[in-house]
Design an enzyme around this catalytic site. Sequence first.
Site, PDB file in Angstrom:
ATOM      1  N   LYS A  28       9.594  50.489  31.562  1.00 39.94           N
ATOM      2  CA  LYS A  28      10.845  50.997  30.963  1.00 39.94           C
ATOM      3  C   LYS A  28      10.933  52.514  31.113  1.00 39.94           C
ATOM      4  O   LYS A  28      11.981  53.043  31.488  1.00 39.94           O
ATOM      5  CB  LYS A  28      10.900  50.566  29.490  1.00 39.94           C
ATOM      6  N   GLY A 101      16.287  54.915  22.226  1.00 36.66           N
ATOM      7  CA  GLY A 101      15.982  56.317  21.927  1.00 36.66           C
ATOM      8  C   GLY A 101      15.634  57.080  23.193  1.00 36.66           C
ATOM      9  O   GLY A 101      16.023  58.247  23.358  1.00 36.66           O
ATOM     10  N   ARG A 129      17.978  57.017  13.822  1.00 39.15           N
ATOM     11  CA  ARG A 129      16.782  57.714  14.335  1.00 39.15           C
ATOM     12  C   ARG A 129      17.015  59.222  14.465  1.00 39.15           C
ATOM     13  O   ARG A 129      18.139  59.664  14.691  1.00 39.15           O
ATOM     14  CB  ARG A 129      16.367  57.084  15.675  1.00 39.15           C
ATOM     15  N   SER A 176       5.478  63.754  21.591  1.00 41.40           N
ATOM     16  CA  SER A 176       6.586  62.904  22.023  1.00 41.40           C
ATOM     17  C   SER A 176       6.973  63.193  23.465  1.00 41.40           C
ATOM     18  O   SER A 176       7.414  64.293  23.794  1.00 41.40           O
ATOM     19  CB  SER A 176       7.794  63.119  21.101  1.00 41.40           C
ATOM     20  N   GLN A 178       9.451  61.915  24.873  1.00 42.11           N
ATOM     21  CA  GLN A 178      10.914  62.042  24.933  1.00 42.11           C
ATOM     22  C   GLN A 178      11.338  63.495  24.739  1.00 42.11           C
ATOM     23  O   GLN A 178      12.223  63.995  25.429  1.00 42.11           O
ATOM     24  CB  GLN A 178      11.568  61.149  23.876  1.00 42.11           C
ATOM     25  N   ASP A 329       3.459  52.505  21.525  1.00 45.19           N
ATOM     26  CA  ASP A 329       4.327  51.334  21.377  1.00 45.19           C
ATOM     27  C   ASP A 329       3.538  50.040  21.145  1.00 45.19           C
ATOM     28  O   ASP A 329       4.140  48.977  20.978  1.00 45.19           O
ATOM     29  CB  ASP A 329       5.195  51.168  22.630  1.00 45.19           C
ATOM     30  N   LYS A 356      10.502  54.815  15.038  1.00 43.91           N
ATOM     31  CA  LYS A 356      10.775  54.019  16.246  1.00 43.91           C
ATOM     32  C   LYS A 356      12.032  53.169  16.024  1.00 43.91           C
ATOM     33  O   LYS A 356      12.818  53.457  15.128  1.00 43.91           O
ATOM     34  CB  LYS A 356       9.556  53.158  16.583  1.00 43.91           C
TER      35      LYS A 356
HETATM   36  C1  S3P Z   1       8.908  56.962  25.635  1.00 43.68           C
HETATM   37  C2  S3P Z   1       8.235  57.725  24.736  1.00 43.68           C
HETATM   38  C3  S3P Z   1       7.755  57.218  23.436  1.00 43.68           C
HETATM   39  C4  S3P Z   1       7.809  55.695  23.363  1.00 43.68           C
HETATM   40  C5  S3P Z   1       9.077  55.138  23.945  1.00 43.68           C
HETATM   41  C6  S3P Z   1       9.204  55.541  25.397  1.00 43.68           C
HETATM   42  C7  S3P Z   1       9.343  57.577  26.903  1.00 43.68           C
HETATM   43  O1  S3P Z   1       8.582  57.752  22.423  1.00 43.68           O
HETATM   44  O2  S3P Z   1       7.676  55.255  22.040  1.00 43.68           O
HETATM   45  O3  S3P Z   1       9.101  53.730  23.866  1.00 43.68           O
HETATM   46  O4  S3P Z   1       9.710  56.844  27.846  1.00 43.68           O
HETATM   47  O5  S3P Z   1       9.309  58.818  26.984  1.00 43.68           O
HETATM   48  P1  S3P Z   1       8.281  59.200  21.760  1.00 43.68           P
HETATM   49  O6  S3P Z   1       8.410  60.212  22.816  1.00 43.68           O
HETATM   50  O7  S3P Z   1       9.311  59.387  20.689  1.00 43.68           O
HETATM   51  O8  S3P Z   1       6.895  59.073  21.203  1.00 43.68           O
END
Ligand code: S3P
Length: 446
Positions: A28, A101, A129, A176, A178, A329, A356
């Site tokens: 993903k 997210g 969120r 994070s 993200q 995750d 989450k």
């Molecule tokens: C992800 C980062 C994680 C993870 C999410 C996918 C990503 O979140 O939980 O399912 O693809 O960058 P966080 O960055 O908020 O920890």
Amino acid sequence: MTHAASLQPLAARRSGALNGRVRVPGDKSISHRALILAALAVGESRIAGLLEGEDVINTAKAMRALGAQVAREGEGAWSVRGTGVSGFAEPRDVLDFGNSGTGCRLVMGAVAGCPIAAIFDGDASLRKRPMKRVLEPLMRMGAQAVARGSGGSDLPLTLIGARDPRPIVYEPPAASAQLKSAVLLAALGAPGMTTVIEKEATRDHTEKMLGHFGAQVRVAPHGEHGRRITLEGQPELSPAAIRVPADPSSAAFPLVAALIVPGSDIVLDGVMLNPLRTGLFETLREMGAGVEILDRRNDGGEDMADLRVRASALRGVEVPAARAPSMIDEYPILAVAASFAEGVTRMRGLHELRVKESDRLAATADMLRVNGVETEIEGDDLIVHGRGRTPGGGTVATHMDHRLAMSAMVMGLASDRAVAVDDAAFIATSFPDFAGLMRRLGADLS
Ligand code: S3P
């Protein structure tokens, strides 16, 4: 139609040995990034093995709304003709990220570096969120946001990208990927060097893929567990070919199922083994799991292997907080494995789980308790008292969270009594054929 009108209950029953060889869908995280970076490149990129789950499809739609030409050419095969860095067009409609997210926050970063306005929204889970954490650095780079909520940062919100984005030095307050990725994507539009300093290294797909598309990125160690990532802004990104490997976070479900259903012996094909994603595998090994790594290889810059998994007697372990970023995750499914182990498993430092798709810390504890497993939350730690078997018999509230729904289904395959979920619909966000794939292995799901 409200979501309640379309609830999809599902139940899992004690099953015979699981057998067979399967491939779980594409990763993903890599799928989102492949679409976004291809949309920022000049020319046509091709993606194979894209995850066609709802989360990623919403990112594909957003890229189209921002001016990229995005076409599906076959199963998992997509082509994207990008606009170039800073070339996004102003979308006419709201960008709806559904449950995702990652899609929402990464695209906020990409939009923040372009001189356009866009409205971001999502479903009831995403609207709860936190977005402030991502808006804060993007505003330092020159973007503006108008949002609802007491903190002025809840979805739906309007983001106005910077006309002249500024490079920054940024230390994310949370581990994070993200946050890191949003800043790096915004930095594509800024002149000069942007630096992200992570105290704890998180998944590095964005920086790796930026390099793959031709950007200048430097990654250096920082402190004991961290990294310092420097990106030179305003590159011209060239189109690239991406092959998306199988998602280790999705592989986790059939993997744990095979460990806990007696007599099972399965093979999971082509699972990505990026070291920043393999905390679960390390933990399960410490618990005594029989996971054999076959044909380890590197494809497109990522390590991967076929995993042979045999039913195993598991024992409780202590999982250090420092491991959380590499298995963030995977805690709901690890908690299921822990409930079938002998002894106590303590998972430390899980504060990030509270933000989450659901409050995953509370919801994971509730999933176990409603199925007769003694579980406690102490501060940010989750403690599971494993007794080698679980009573089951409960209906789990999934709170619009795909990973809770899949974890509960795996639990039911080896519990004394069936386990049900109130709603399996959100499984389609990341693993659309979960039930079909599990049935092919011999799981009793209906
Ligand atoms: C992800 C980062 C994680 C993870 C999410 C996918 C990503 O979140 O939980 O399912 O693809 O960058 P966080 O960055 O908020 O920890």
